[in-house]
Design a protein around this motif. Structure first.
Motif, PDB file in Angstrom:
ATOM      1  N   SER A 146     -90.496 -23.012  28.441  1.00 20.25           N
ATOM      2  CA  SER A 146     -90.302 -23.447  27.143  1.00 20.25           C
ATOM      3  C   SER A 146     -91.033 -24.850  27.070  1.00 20.25           C
ATOM      4  CB  SER A 146     -88.914 -23.734  27.139  1.00 20.25           C
ATOM      5  OG  SER A 146     -88.173 -22.671  27.210  1.00 20.25           O
ATOM      6  N   PRO A 147     -91.903 -25.032  26.166  1.00 19.58           N
ATOM      7  CA  PRO A 147     -92.560 -26.358  25.808  1.00 19.58           C
ATOM      8  C   PRO A 147     -91.475 -27.438  25.253  1.00 19.58           C
ATOM      9  CG  PRO A 147     -92.981 -24.945  24.023  1.00 19.58           C
ATOM     10  CD  PRO A 147     -92.245 -24.001  24.995  1.00 19.58           C
ATOM     11  N   VAL A 148     -90.997 -28.448  26.116  1.00 20.01           N
ATOM     12  CA  VAL A 148     -89.903 -29.146  25.813  1.00 20.01           C
ATOM     13  C   VAL A 148     -90.279 -30.657  25.321  1.00 20.01           C
ATOM     14  CG1 VAL A 148     -88.118 -28.050  27.009  1.00 20.01           C
ATOM     15  CG2 VAL A 148     -89.344 -29.939  28.246  1.00 20.01           C
TER      16      VAL A 148
ATOM     17  N   VAL B  13     -85.326 -38.222  24.051  1.00 14.46           N
ATOM     18  CA  VAL B  13     -86.317 -37.546  24.396  1.00 14.46           C
ATOM     19  C   VAL B  13     -87.575 -38.100  24.488  1.00 14.46           C
ATOM     20  CG1 VAL B  13     -87.789 -35.476  23.461  1.00 14.46           C
ATOM     21  CG2 VAL B  13     -85.153 -35.443  23.479  1.00 14.46           C
ATOM     22  N   THR B  14     -87.838 -39.276  23.498  1.00 14.95           N
ATOM     23  CA  THR B  14     -89.127 -39.881  23.473  1.00 14.95           C
ATOM     24  C   THR B  14     -88.979 -40.754  24.900  1.00 14.95           C
ATOM     25  OG1 THR B  14     -88.980 -39.918  21.236  1.00 14.95           O
ATOM     26  CG2 THR B  14     -90.311 -41.442  22.027  1.00 14.95           C
ATOM     27  N   GLU B  15     -87.936 -41.332  24.849  1.00 15.03           N
ATOM     28  CA  GLU B  15     -87.803 -42.111  26.293  1.00 15.03           C
ATOM     29  C   GLU B  15     -88.103 -41.442  27.581  1.00 15.03           C
ATOM     30  OE1 GLU B  15     -84.257 -45.390  24.743  1.00 15.03           O
ATOM     31  OE2 GLU B  15     -83.993 -44.193  26.671  1.00 15.03           O
ATOM     32  N   ALA B  16     -87.658 -40.210  27.445  1.00 11.64           N
ATOM     33  CA  ALA B  16     -87.894 -39.317  28.409  1.00 11.64           C
ATOM     34  C   ALA B  16     -89.464 -38.917  28.967  1.00 11.64           C
ATOM     35  CB  ALA B  16     -86.927 -38.078  28.369  1.00 11.64           C
TER      36      ALA B  16
ATOM     37  N   ARG C 266    -100.739 -34.362  27.283  1.00 13.20           N
ATOM     38  CA  ARG C 266     -99.859 -33.301  27.952  1.00 13.20           C
ATOM     39  C   ARG C 266     -98.789 -32.654  27.186  1.00 13.20           C
ATOM     40  NH1 ARG C 266     -99.085 -37.394  32.839  1.00 13.20           N
ATOM     41  NH2 ARG C 266    -101.103 -37.410  33.510  1.00 13.20           N
ATOM     42  N   VAL C 267     -98.444 -31.568  27.655  1.00 14.23           N
ATOM     43  CA  VAL C 267     -97.241 -30.881  27.100  1.00 14.23           C
ATOM     44  C   VAL C 267     -96.353 -30.607  28.328  1.00 14.23           C
ATOM     45  CG1 VAL C 267     -96.319 -28.808  25.694  1.00 14.23           C
ATOM     46  CG2 VAL C 267     -98.474 -29.879  25.116  1.00 14.23           C
ATOM     47  N   TRP C 268     -95.312 -30.908  28.208  1.00 11.98           N
ATOM     48  CA  TRP C 268     -94.185 -30.616  29.290  1.00 11.98           C
ATOM     49  C   TRP C 268     -93.507 -29.623  29.300  1.00 11.98           C
ATOM     50  CZ3 TRP C 268     -94.080 -33.818  33.727  1.00 11.98           C
ATOM     51  CH2 TRP C 268     -94.963 -35.076  33.535  1.00 11.98           C
ATOM     52  N   PHE C 269     -93.392 -28.745  30.185  1.00  9.14           N
ATOM     53  CA  PHE C 269     -92.701 -27.436  30.100  1.00  9.14           C
ATOM     54  C   PHE C 269     -91.527 -27.468  31.027  1.00  9.14           C
ATOM     55  CE2 PHE C 269     -95.417 -24.276  27.661  1.00  9.14           C
ATOM     56  CZ  PHE C 269     -96.623 -25.159  27.512  1.00  9.14           C
TER      57      PHE C 269
ATOM     58  N   PRO D  88     -93.768 -33.155  23.890  1.00 12.03           N
ATOM     59  CA  PRO D  88     -93.118 -33.591  22.848  1.00 12.03           C
ATOM     60  C   PRO D  88     -92.191 -32.621  22.374  1.00 12.03           C
ATOM     61  CG  PRO D  88     -95.360 -33.389  22.294  1.00 12.03           C
ATOM     62  CD  PRO D  88     -95.195 -33.061  23.762  1.00 12.03           C
ATOM     63  N   PRO D  89     -90.936 -33.208  21.848  1.00 11.10           N
ATOM     64  CA  PRO D  89     -90.047 -32.323  21.052  1.00 11.10           C
ATOM     65  C   PRO D  89     -90.592 -31.706  19.803  1.00 11.10           C
ATOM     66  CG  PRO D  89     -89.308 -34.675  20.979  1.00 11.10           C
ATOM     67  CD  PRO D  89     -90.592 -34.576  21.897  1.00 11.10           C
ATOM     68  N   GLY D  90     -90.309 -30.345  19.452  1.00 11.63           N
ATOM     69  CA  GLY D  90     -90.785 -29.923  18.289  1.00 11.63           C
ATOM     70  C   GLY D  90     -91.972 -28.898  18.517  1.00 11.63           C
ATOM     71  N   LEU D  91     -92.031 -28.600  19.609  1.00 12.35           N
ATOM     72  CA  LEU D  91     -93.065 -27.447  19.996  1.00 12.35           C
ATOM     73  C   LEU D  91     -92.580 -26.077  20.178  1.00 12.35           C
ATOM     74  CD1 LEU D  91     -95.240 -29.468  22.512  1.00 12.35           C
ATOM     75  CD2 LEU D  91     -95.785 -29.020  20.129  1.00 12.35           C
ATOM     76  N   ARG D  92     -93.327 -25.305  19.860  1.00 13.10           N
ATOM     77  CA  ARG D  92     -92.615 -23.663  20.476  1.00 13.10           C
ATOM     78  C   ARG D  92     -94.109 -22.933  20.790  1.00 13.10           C
ATOM     79  NH1 ARG D  92     -92.145 -23.924  14.758  1.00 13.10           N
ATOM     80  NH2 ARG D  92     -93.688 -22.466  13.585  1.00 13.10           N
ATOM     81  N   LEU D  93     -93.825 -21.623  21.364  1.00 11.66           N
ATOM     82  CA  LEU D  93     -94.926 -20.794  21.918  1.00 11.66           C
ATOM     83  C   LEU D  93     -95.141 -20.094  20.582  1.00 11.66           C
ATOM     84  CD1 LEU D  93     -93.535 -19.720  25.214  1.00 11.66           C
ATOM     85  CD2 LEU D  93     -95.250 -21.333  24.825  1.00 11.66           C
TER      86      LEU D  93
END
Ligand SMILES: Cc1ncc(COP(=O)(O)O)c(C=O)c1O
Length: 415
Positions: A339-341, A20-23, A374-377, A343-348
């Motif tokens: 869905s916020p994807v 995930v971090t690499e992505a 940035r947050v990626w969704f 960084p991992p570990g986010l939620r609405l």
């Protein structure tokens, strides 16, 4: 593996935090020069998804459901990958695509657009665009257009209901689409088509309750619900295979059919296995939005993402991004939210959801976010994302290799 960590991006190694971090790192590197909000398509994921859809279809052609893409360049890319023909969502879209050189365009939904029908009857698209009908009124409109335009006959296809009606019809499962259901009803309308001087080109029946409903839903009751959904789908598919074969035989006794179309991303292999079906439709599987995480038979790679900027920090636990209220159509529910994807570990935030102009995100990772990050969704559905952006950036590896307009960016909001 939790659903939120599964397959976030093409290079997500089985959902590992490292993957995930690499992505994220790769996406950030590719788009560092851009100011969010913006949308990207990961080309490696898109191409891998196209290849997997084609594999699942076996020897049956796959027709591109363009509503689930809405980017002309990516429609073309899917066809170049091996999909054949377009299943369009409106007649103006089909005419526009035909004007841009797309061939074999079938409009999947009925039209009552008289001007577009006249344009079809009168112009070069008449030999490449087919319109969907399921009642005599649709035929009346097509015939009137031919008469008024002084053009030639229009190609039409019959839409036949694919729903499952157990318990003697007391329960009806499936999308409320066509009133045509039996071989007799379909054959009768086929005869009407010929009697009015139109050309019967094909037949379509779309099993939305199989192709568009995942049998691996998330949530506490996911396993039980999934088993119930899978049971319903198996029983419905058995009934449909027999009825679809009988409908096709009855209509073929009236006139030849160039195609019999069925299915969608969620049912490609099952629909392709039916002898009466000559081709399967699919589109959503190319972008792989979150609703398509919920199937047991396949795991597409998320290809469409959008980035939103963190613009404020109302508290240590919350970061707020600009925009984000890009809800998917259908019966309102949490599964329609983006869905916020990364960084991992986010939620609405469950009270605010995804907002019109701003969206708070919480969760462990929110603490680390700073203004300007940035947050990626991911969107819940596929093509609807493209109604929010004028262009999509095509990412390959760590680079944006092209930026292409969406339908919206070309001034084309067809729906
Ligand atoms: C007629 C028809 N065929 C096929 C599909 C499947 O499209 P997708 O693969 O994007 O789910 C749809 C989606 O709604 C549809 O309406």
């Amino acid at each position: 593996m939790s659903r939120s960590k599964r397959g976030i991006l093409a290079d997500d190694r089985a959902g590992s935090v490292r993957g995930v971090t690499e992505a994220q790192e790769r996406l950030e590197a590719a788009t560092a020069h851009l100011d969010p909000p913006f949308a990207v398509i990961d080309l490696e994921a898109f191409d891998a998804n196209a290849a997997d859809l084609l594999r699942r279809a076996g020897d049956k052609p796959l027709r591109l459901a363009s509503k689930s893409v809405r980017v002309r360049e990516l429609n073309r890319r899917a066809l170049d990958a091996g999909l054949r023909g377009v299943l369009a969502f409106t007649l103006p879209e089909a005419l526009w695509l035909a004007g841009h050189g797309f061939e074999d365009v079938v409009v999947a939904y009925p039209t009552v657009d008289r001007a577009a029908l006249r344009e079809l009857a009168d112009g070069p698209a008449r030999s490449t665009v087919t319109v969907m009908v399921d009642c005599p009124e649709h035929l009346d409109l097509a015939v009137a257009a031919v008469r008024e335009a002084g053009g030639g006959p229009i190609l039409v296809a019959l839409d036949v209901d694919a729903g499952w009606w157990p318990l003697g019809g007391r329960v009806r499962i499936g999308a409320k689409r066509s009133p045509l259901r039996t071989p007799e009803q379909a054959a009768a309308l086929a005869r009407e088509v010929l009697a009015r001087g139109l050309v019967l080109d094909g037949l379509m029946s779309y099993e939305a309750h199989i192709a568009g409903v995942g049998d691996r839903p998330p949530g506490r009751l996911g396993v039980l619900a999934g088993a119930a959904i899978a049971g319903m789908q198996a029983a419905s598919a058995r009934e449909l295979a027999a009825r679809r074969a009988a409908v096709v035989a009855a209509v073929r006794a009236v006139a030849p059919l160039r195609f019999v179309n069925g299915g969608g991303t969620g049912s490609v292999e099952r629909t392709a296995a039916e002898p009466a079906v000559t081709e399967v439709a699919a589109g959503s599987g190319l972008f792989a939005p979150t609703l398509f995480d919920a199937y047991r038979a396949f795991t597409p790679r998320p290809a469409a993402l959008f980035a939103l900027p963190v613009v404020r920090r109302p508290s240590a636990e919350v970061a707020t991004v600009l925009g984000g209220g890009y809800l998917a159509s259908g019966a309102a529910g949490a599964d329609r939210l983006p869905s916020p994807v990364l960084p991992p570990g986010l939620r609405l935030d469950h009270r605010e959801g995804a907002g019109e102009v701003q969206t708070p995100v919480t969760g462990e990772a929110a603490r680390q976010l700073r203004v300007g990050d940035r947050v990626w969704f991911r969107h819940a559905k596929a093509g609807e994302l493209c109604e929010r952006f004028d262009a999509v950036h095509l990412v390959r590896g760590r680079e944006v290799v092209d930026t292409v307009p969406t339908y919206r960016g070309e001034g084309c909001a067809f729906l």
